[in-house]
Scaffold this motif. Structure first.
Motif, short mmCIF file in Angstrom:
data_model
loop_
_atom_site.label_atom_id
_atom_site.label_comp_id
_atom_site.label_asym_id
_atom_site.label_seq_id
_atom_site.Cartn_x
_atom_site.Cartn_y
_atom_site.Cartn_z
N ARG A 40 40.41 45.46 34.93
CA ARG A 40 38.95 45.36 35.03
C ARG A 40 38.55 44.04 35.66
O ARG A 40 37.68 43.98 36.53
CB ARG A 40 38.32 45.46 33.64
CG ARG A 40 38.33 46.87 33.08
CD ARG A 40 37.68 46.89 31.72
NE ARG A 40 36.24 46.60 31.80
CZ ARG A 40 35.51 46.20 30.77
NH1 ARG A 40 36.08 45.99 29.61
NH2 ARG A 40 34.23 45.99 30.91
N LYS A 41 39.20 42.97 35.21
CA LYS A 41 38.86 41.65 35.74
C LYS A 41 39.19 41.52 37.21
O LYS A 41 38.46 40.90 37.98
CB LYS A 41 39.61 40.57 34.94
CG LYS A 41 38.97 40.27 33.61
CD LYS A 41 39.70 39.15 32.89
CE LYS A 41 39.05 38.86 31.54
NZ LYS A 41 39.94 38.07 30.68
N LEU A 42 40.33 42.10 37.60
CA LEU A 42 40.78 42.00 38.99
C LEU A 42 40.19 43.10 39.86
O LEU A 42 40.42 43.13 41.06
CB LEU A 42 42.30 42.07 39.04
CG LEU A 42 43.05 40.94 38.31
CD1 LEU A 42 44.53 41.26 38.23
CD2 LEU A 42 42.83 39.61 39.00
N ALA A 43 39.46 44.02 39.24
CA ALA A 43 38.89 45.17 39.95
C ALA A 43 39.97 45.94 40.72
O ALA A 43 39.79 46.34 41.86
CB ALA A 43 37.76 44.74 40.89
N THR A 44 41.10 46.13 40.04
CA THR A 44 42.19 46.91 40.62
C THR A 44 41.75 48.35 40.82
O THR A 44 41.10 48.93 39.96
CB THR A 44 43.41 46.87 39.69
OG1 THR A 44 43.72 45.52 39.39
CG2 THR A 44 44.61 47.54 40.32
N ARG A 45 42.11 48.91 41.95
CA ARG A 45 41.71 50.29 42.21
C ARG A 45 42.47 51.25 41.31
O ARG A 45 43.62 51.04 40.99
CB ARG A 45 41.98 50.64 43.67
CG ARG A 45 41.15 49.87 44.65
CD ARG A 45 41.26 50.46 46.04
NE ARG A 45 40.38 51.62 46.19
CZ ARG A 45 39.07 51.53 46.38
NH1 ARG A 45 38.47 50.38 46.45
NH2 ARG A 45 38.34 52.62 46.52
N TYR A 46 41.79 52.32 40.96
CA TYR A 46 42.45 53.40 40.22
C TYR A 46 42.34 54.67 41.05
O TYR A 46 41.47 54.79 41.92
CB TYR A 46 41.78 53.60 38.86
CG TYR A 46 40.34 54.04 38.95
CD1 TYR A 46 40.01 55.38 39.14
CD2 TYR A 46 39.30 53.11 38.86
CE1 TYR A 46 38.69 55.79 39.23
CE2 TYR A 46 37.99 53.51 38.95
CZ TYR A 46 37.68 54.85 39.13
OH TYR A 46 36.38 55.23 39.24
N THR A 47 43.21 55.59 40.79
CA THR A 47 43.16 56.89 41.46
C THR A 47 43.27 57.99 40.42
O THR A 47 44.17 57.97 39.59
CB THR A 47 44.30 57.02 42.48
OG1 THR A 47 44.22 55.95 43.41
CG2 THR A 47 44.20 58.34 43.24
#
Ligand SMILES: [Zn+2]
Ligand SMILES: [Zn+2]
Length: 57
Positions: A40-47
């Motif tokens: 969440r903090k790094l705004a990592t992409r999810y699929t």
């Protein structure tokens, strides 16, 4: 019954819900997206594994 909760982005196993979030896929509404605190903090992409929708939100 205990379900193992893993982050959709990094596959880290979440032992508690602190800082993590889960929500239904905004596109298909069927798969539950789980995001750990660091993703969440790094705004990592999810699929989404079902419909392949991806996004930071
Ligand atoms: Zn993660
Ligand atoms: Zn989906």
């Amino acid at each position: 019954m205990e379900n193992k909760i893993v982050c959709t982005s990094c596959k880290a196993q979440l032992t508690n819900n602190k800082g993590s979030t889960k929500f239904k896929c905004p596109k298909c509404g069927q798969h539950e997206i789980v995001r750990c605190e660091s993703c969440r903090k790094l705004a990592t992409r999810y699929t989404c594994p079902k419909c392949e929708f991806s996004g930071p939100n």
